[in-house]
Design a protein around this motif. Sequence first.
Motif, short mmCIF file in Angstrom:
data_model
loop_
_atom_site.label_atom_id
_atom_site.label_comp_id
_atom_site.label_asym_id
_atom_site.label_seq_id
_atom_site.Cartn_x
_atom_site.Cartn_y
_atom_site.Cartn_z
N ILE A 188 -28.37 -67.46 98.08
CA ILE A 188 -27.58 -68.85 98.02
C ILE A 188 -27.91 -68.86 97.12
CG2 ILE A 188 -25.81 -70.93 99.45
CD1 ILE A 188 -27.85 -69.92 101.64
N HIS A 189 -26.99 -68.98 96.23
CA HIS A 189 -27.21 -70.04 94.35
C HIS A 189 -25.62 -71.04 94.54
CE1 HIS A 189 -28.51 -69.46 90.88
NE2 HIS A 189 -28.16 -69.99 90.59
N HIS A 190 -26.16 -71.95 94.66
CA HIS A 190 -25.03 -73.11 93.88
C HIS A 190 -25.35 -73.55 92.38
CE1 HIS A 190 -25.35 -73.58 97.99
NE2 HIS A 190 -23.88 -73.55 98.06
N TYR A 191 -24.85 -73.93 91.99
CA TYR A 191 -23.92 -73.99 90.00
C TYR A 191 -23.39 -75.34 90.09
CZ TYR A 191 -22.37 -74.07 85.69
OH TYR A 191 -21.67 -74.12 83.97
N SER A 192 -24.07 -76.71 89.21
CA SER A 192 -23.57 -78.09 89.47
C SER A 192 -23.50 -77.99 87.66
CB SER A 192 -24.89 -79.18 90.22
OG SER A 192 -24.21 -80.25 89.81
N GLY A 193 -22.20 -78.35 87.44
CA GLY A 193 -22.53 -78.88 86.00
C GLY A 193 -21.03 -80.33 86.10
N LEU A 194 -22.43 -80.78 85.54
CA LEU A 194 -22.02 -82.54 85.78
C LEU A 194 -21.16 -83.18 84.78
CD1 LEU A 194 -24.21 -84.57 88.76
CD2 LEU A 194 -21.88 -83.00 88.98
N PRO A 195 -20.69 -84.16 84.55
CA PRO A 195 -19.77 -84.48 83.50
C PRO A 195 -20.51 -84.24 81.77
CG PRO A 195 -18.31 -86.02 85.08
CD PRO A 195 -19.68 -84.70 85.55
N TYR A 196 -21.61 -85.34 82.63
CA TYR A 196 -23.01 -84.98 80.67
C TYR A 196 -23.56 -84.17 80.62
CZ TYR A 196 -26.85 -84.06 84.49
OH TYR A 196 -27.49 -83.34 85.33
N SER A 197 -23.08 -83.09 81.23
CA SER A 197 -23.14 -81.67 80.54
C SER A 197 -22.40 -81.52 79.05
CB SER A 197 -23.77 -80.89 81.45
OG SER A 197 -22.54 -79.94 81.85
N PHE A 198 -20.88 -81.94 79.53
CA PHE A 198 -20.49 -82.03 78.10
C PHE A 198 -20.52 -82.95 77.46
CE2 PHE A 198 -18.82 -79.79 81.53
CZ PHE A 198 -18.60 -78.08 80.88
N GLY A 199 -21.37 -84.01 77.35
CA GLY A 199 -21.60 -85.07 77.01
C GLY A 199 -20.18 -86.13 76.94
N GLN A 200 -19.62 -85.67 77.79
CA GLN A 200 -18.08 -86.91 78.33
C GLN A 200 -18.27 -87.38 79.44
OE1 GLN A 200 -15.35 -83.07 79.23
NE2 GLN A 200 -15.08 -83.38 77.12
N THR A 201 -17.59 -87.82 80.38
CA THR A 201 -17.45 -88.82 81.34
C THR A 201 -16.31 -87.79 82.56
OG1 THR A 201 -15.29 -90.12 80.96
CG2 THR A 201 -18.12 -91.38 80.47
N GLY A 202 -16.40 -88.30 83.20
CA GLY A 202 -15.81 -87.40 84.45
C GLY A 202 -15.65 -87.95 85.69
N ARG A 203 -15.25 -86.93 87.04
CA ARG A 203 -15.32 -87.31 88.04
C ARG A 203 -16.66 -86.21 88.59
NH1 ARG A 203 -14.46 -83.54 92.62
NH2 ARG A 203 -14.26 -81.86 90.93
N VAL A 204 -16.92 -86.91 90.05
CA VAL A 204 -18.44 -85.98 89.96
C VAL A 204 -18.08 -86.36 91.53
CG1 VAL A 204 -20.29 -87.18 90.82
CG2 VAL A 204 -20.28 -87.42 88.96
N GLY A 205 -18.23 -85.15 92.50
CA GLY A 205 -18.02 -85.16 93.84
C GLY A 205 -17.71 -83.67 94.09
N THR A 206 -16.84 -82.60 94.73
CA THR A 206 -17.37 -81.55 95.13
C THR A 206 -17.29 -80.83 94.05
OG1 THR A 206 -15.11 -81.52 95.48
CG2 THR A 206 -15.91 -82.67 97.56
N PRO A 207 -17.62 -79.80 94.36
CA PRO A 207 -17.69 -78.78 93.10
C PRO A 207 -16.13 -78.54 93.44
CG PRO A 207 -18.59 -77.89 95.52
CD PRO A 207 -18.99 -79.02 95.28
N SER A 208 -16.10 -78.00 91.66
CA SER A 208 -14.63 -77.45 90.94
C SER A 208 -14.76 -75.68 91.54
CB SER A 208 -14.75 -77.34 89.62
OG SER A 208 -15.80 -76.78 88.70
N ARG A 209 -13.83 -75.10 90.89
CA ARG A 209 -13.96 -73.73 91.31
C ARG A 209 -14.22 -73.48 90.04
NH1 ARG A 209 -7.79 -71.38 92.63
NH2 ARG A 209 -7.79 -72.75 94.78
N ARG A 210 -15.05 -73.82 88.99
CA ARG A 210 -15.55 -73.21 87.75
C ARG A 210 -17.01 -73.46 88.02
NH1 ARG A 210 -18.55 -75.31 84.17
NH2 ARG A 210 -19.01 -74.16 82.11
N GLU A 211 -17.52 -74.21 89.56
CA GLU A 211 -18.64 -74.12 89.39
C GLU A 211 -18.88 -73.54 90.43
OE1 GLU A 211 -20.35 -78.86 89.21
OE2 GLU A 211 -18.62 -78.68 90.22
N ILE A 212 -18.02 -73.04 91.44
CA ILE A 212 -18.24 -72.22 92.33
C ILE A 212 -18.18 -70.85 92.13
CG2 ILE A 212 -17.07 -71.66 94.70
CD1 ILE A 212 -16.17 -73.91 95.35
N GLY A 213 -16.99 -70.36 91.21
CA GLY A 213 -17.20 -69.55 90.63
C GLY A 213 -19.12 -68.92 90.06
N HIS A 214 -19.46 -70.06 88.80
CA HIS A 214 -20.56 -69.54 87.73
C HIS A 214 -21.81 -69.39 89.12
CE1 HIS A 214 -18.35 -70.07 84.37
NE2 HIS A 214 -18.82 -71.14 83.73
#
Length: 783
Positions: free
Chosen positions: A383-409
């Motif tokens: 099983i491989h899980h990917y997590s890219g939280l807002p700070y990784s872009f240098g931004q603020t934002g929502r933190v919660g369930t993984p986005s479609r992008r995170e699931i895809g990556h």
Amino acid sequence: MKISSVELELAGKKITLQTGELAPQATSSVLARMGDTMVLVTVVMGNLREDIDYFPLTVEYVERLYAGGRIKGSRWVKREGRPSDDAILTARLIDRSIRPLFPKEFKKEVQIIATVLSVDGENDPDVLSIIAVSAALTISRIPWNGPVSAVRVGYVKENGNGNAEFVINTGAVEGEFSELDLVVTQTKDKTLMLEAGALQVPNDVMVEAIKKAQVENTKVIEFIEKLAKEVGEKKEEVAPDTKLIEAVKLIEKSYKADVVTLLKDRMEKESGNSADLVEKIITEQKLANPEFDLDKKTITKAIDYVLFKNIRESIVKKGVRPDGRKLDQVREISSRVSVLPRTHGSAIFQRENTQALSVVTLGSPRMEQLIESAEGEEVKRYIHHYSGLPYSFGQTGRVGTPSRREIGHGALAERAILAVIPKQEIFPYTIRVVSEVLSQNGSSSMASTCGSTLALMDAGVPITKPVAGISIGMMSEGENYELITDIIGLEDFSGDMDFKVAGTTDGITAIQLDVKIPGLTIEQVTQTFERATTARLFILEKMLATMPNFREEVSEYAPKIEQIKIPVEKIGELIGPGGKMIKNIIAQTGATVDVEDDGTVTISGTAEEAVDKAVEWVKGLAREVTIGEVFDGEVKRILPFGAFVEFLPGKEGMVHVSKMSAEFVKDPNDIVHLGDKVKVKVIEIDDQHRINLSMLFGDDDKPRERRPERPQEDRGEGRPPQRSGFISRGGSGGDRRGGFNSRSEDRDQGPRREPHPLAMQFRRERDQERRNQRTSGSYRRDR
């Protein structure tokens, strides 16, 4: 409403598309069928969204368990919940297949819903859904430059005739032997979308598979066009965005130097901020012209248009990238392992400003992920899980369930490494990898793949080959184009494609292609594979300098696991009545014991001693004991007629009083006590696998003369002689009566003792044997 349908034979399977009956209020709907798999696709066009600067397309893929005749396994909740990861990945597959063909100026809401109505376990609904969506968009009034088609291509390296074979729309049977699972979406002459998992397939085989797909997809596209001629509606006109054109002209004329400065600022992050420049433009233009009416969103979009145009022209015409690299140059790479002290494996992989921390956790086989779908249940042990939280872009934002992008990556990185994960019989662990993406500026999914490979090696997972990945981009101006290696965020946003390729030194393990233009030619695809191979080999060399090979042993903090195989007929004995035996093993050792139907027993625990103890116990239960074997055992129970001795872990046998001593034994407690260590010999195994033991060896094991009976008067007043107790069925020449005598005065004291079940069983066997002898004429009374 008129019902229309068309049929096509594709690779030996019939595809049917029907419209005009179901979902009549949708803008368009198509019911697609292949075999007994059926999908209903509905397309609805909504209102114009002038308040946004992107095309508001949403794609949903709805799985219903009734499609496979199933009810949700949860005891309390029977309704399907949030979309599964597979449903989200299929929705992304559809989205990437159709999005590039919508006009850039089109801003009306479009919602596409594909509902799986029936599955047959043979024909995949995902590919059928893409075809149905293409048909529904083609016959609708929604402006779209389709149709497209998709097929699944497999590659069987050995087809039984010594030849390799490509298989179109592989079923369950072909899939088991295929080294490739490739979904290809194409127009008549170009490739729009690729999604693949492969077992280290060479570049030329992958290119040939795409060519095969082109032939079949062309047939389906002509098939959809036939339906559109019959029921298709006239497409809506899309007016050009005059405000945007005006804003672009203004910026190119008066603010081009500011855009160049903005480019330098945007180099540091995957997504930058042009708010200051927007304010400057509005302020200056309103001072010069109070009637200036361009809004912030239009100006922001125009700035991006000019910025991206400059990047494209610079690369195509001058060969100069925003960061000054050569077109085929990979950014600076660094990596290290064993970053976290208590995890089972960890690694950091960094390509300049893209940084991924991958962490491995090992667990027992019972930690496998159970996936429930309409097609049935399956388990995943990697099983491989990917997590890219807002700070990784240098931004603020929502933190919660993984986005479609995170699931895809995460799914892409999982598919890339799955090909090299060892089989369960070699490495029986369940493996979970989490990639914490700490900084993003281009191809973080491929950085996750590289970091996860190092983390797995650090954890002692014996992967067959290291895996690396890279993203290749493309910039085009008219017929001219250039491929660029290891794209950064700006090049992704301004470019034509994001073509991710992962693999080993031997071949490709995963592909994911996104394009923003109407597709790639076969020549462009071939060149991309060649460029990706060169970059991948370079990255692998850097990775292996950090971690040349996987560790010989797993972490001291990882569970210890052993796998042994026992005969299938021994499974019941291991489990015991109501699970008594296996529960006892778990309770006594502290290890976890899992048994498969094929006799595979997996034993795991945090302490090596506990695992070793449980392994010996299971081996003892599964061992075939033979008559004459000698063991050192321990007395576990004492009964009036003998004692039970554990001579192997979890395996006991009976020592009758007549086999405890050469002398007469009235009470077993005179000879043995609970916990005594005694040497025993196997003398009999009956048809119910019960084992009789003896403590007599050598001369002591010879037959003895019968002890004289006591006088009648010693047995109690008026009572006949009685014989009670366990009857030995030992070797020939022994005393078949054996046992002990119960004196009347003993029986008169207190309530009567119930015979032991084993004693009763042997009595029944003795009586049946005597009846058989009497019938055959060979019976002789003992007295």
